[in-house]
Design a protein around this motif. Structure first.
Motif, PDB file in Angstrom:
ATOM      1  N   ARG A 100       0.835  -1.210   0.000  1.00  0.00           N
ATOM      2  CA  ARG A 100       0.000   0.000   0.000  1.00  0.00           C
ATOM      3  C   ARG A 100       0.866   1.255   0.000  1.00  0.00           C
ATOM      4  O   ARG A 100       0.661   2.178  -0.789  1.00  0.00           O
ATOM      5  CB  ARG A 100      -0.915  -0.013   1.226  1.00  0.00           C
ATOM      6  N   GLU A 101       1.868   1.284   0.900  1.00  0.00           N
ATOM      7  CA  GLU A 101       2.741   2.455   0.991  1.00  0.00           C
ATOM      8  C   GLU A 101       3.505   2.683  -0.308  1.00  0.00           C
ATOM      9  O   GLU A 101       3.705   3.822  -0.723  1.00  0.00           O
ATOM     10  CB  GLU A 101       3.729   2.300   2.155  1.00  0.00           C
ATOM     11  N   GLU A 103       2.570   2.002  -3.380  1.00  0.00           N
ATOM     12  CA  GLU A 103       1.690   2.617  -4.381  1.00  0.00           C
ATOM     13  C   GLU A 103       1.389   4.074  -4.025  1.00  0.00           C
ATOM     14  O   GLU A 103       1.428   4.950  -4.892  1.00  0.00           O
ATOM     15  CB  GLU A 103       0.402   1.815  -4.516  1.00  0.00           C
ATOM     16  N   GLU A 104       1.106   4.348  -2.742  1.00  0.00           N
ATOM     17  CA  GLU A 104       0.802   5.718  -2.319  1.00  0.00           C
ATOM     18  C   GLU A 104       1.991   6.652  -2.521  1.00  0.00           C
ATOM     19  O   GLU A 104       1.836   7.769  -3.003  1.00  0.00           O
ATOM     20  CB  GLU A 104       0.399   5.752  -0.840  1.00  0.00           C
ATOM     21  N   GLU A 105       3.185   6.199  -2.117  1.00  0.00           N
ATOM     22  CA  GLU A 105       4.350   7.080  -2.127  1.00  0.00           C
ATOM     23  C   GLU A 105       5.059   7.147  -3.472  1.00  0.00           C
ATOM     24  O   GLU A 105       5.551   8.199  -3.851  1.00  0.00           O
ATOM     25  CB  GLU A 105       5.358   6.665  -1.047  1.00  0.00           C
ATOM     26  N   LEU A 149      -0.147  10.812   0.542  1.00  0.00           N
ATOM     27  CA  LEU A 149      -1.539  11.216   0.737  1.00  0.00           C
ATOM     28  C   LEU A 149      -1.604  12.630   1.297  1.00  0.00           C
ATOM     29  O   LEU A 149      -0.950  12.949   2.288  1.00  0.00           O
ATOM     30  CB  LEU A 149      -2.240  10.255   1.706  1.00  0.00           C
TER      31      LEU A 149
END
Length: 193
Positions: A100-101, A103-105, A149
């Motif tokens: 998850r991190e 993809e977000e970052e 985010l």
């Protein structure tokens, strides 16, 4: 080596703002068998995960650059740090968290990660265990811009660097983040890139 005997006598919460800062009074057995009472503060921010994305064909790695206040107030004049992608587990499994991190970052959607080790990053004062991962990436995995985010106040720049260049940035002082140094050195030690 013998197992040290410890008994917690008292735990006080000193701060519960962002994370939890506790003062713990405990008795610890010394080598001679006697006990000594001590008090220490421990900062609990939860556990985390970190990953180094690498591409064997281009011999590149993906890192991030972002502002880190604690470094700014301790001599880093810009406050900017070059780091491997990382985040807190927030009750997730480490593998799910780091996917998850990532993809977000970074904007890369990865499906396979390899866990290489766990480490306490500052065992004298912080409870955190960090789970270390590596994963291969390719341009086809880029699904977004990354950057983090907005609702978490993240303003992250994504960097694609040559592996040798990243190693040189450790020596020059451009990379001073321990988790990133550990991952880059692991890659060199294992001759992955």
């Amino acid at each position: 080596m013998h197992d040290t005997k410890v008994s917690i006598e008292k735990t006080e919460i000193l701060s519960d703002n962002w994370y939890t800062l506790k003062k713990i009074t405990f008795n610890i057995q010394k080598k001679d068998g006697t006990f000594q009472q001590q008090s220490r503060e421990a900062y609990d921010r939860g556990n985390g995960a970190v990953i180094l994305l690498y591409n064997k064909d281009s011999r590149t790695v993906i890192l991030t650059r972002q502002f880190r206040l604690p470094t700014y107030i301790n001599g880093n004049t810009s406050g900017m740090m070059i780091e491997a992608c990382a985040g807190l587990l927030d009750n997730d499994h480490p593998e799910e968290c780091i996917k998850r991190e990532t993809e977000e970052e970074t904007g890369y959607k990865i499906s396979h990660v390899e866990k290489i080790f766990e480490a306490y990053m500052s065992p004298g004062s912080v409870t955190e265990i960090l789970h270390f991962f590596i994963a291969e990436y390719s341009k086809e995995m880029k699904t977004g811009e990354g950057g983090g985010l907005d609702n978490e106040g993240e303003n992250i720049e994504v960097l694609e660097l040559g592996f040798e260049n990243a190693l040189e940035m450790i020596s020059s002082g451009e990379i001073k983040d321990a988790k990133t140094i550990m991952l880059l050195q692991h890659m060199r030690m294992k001759s992955i890139l």
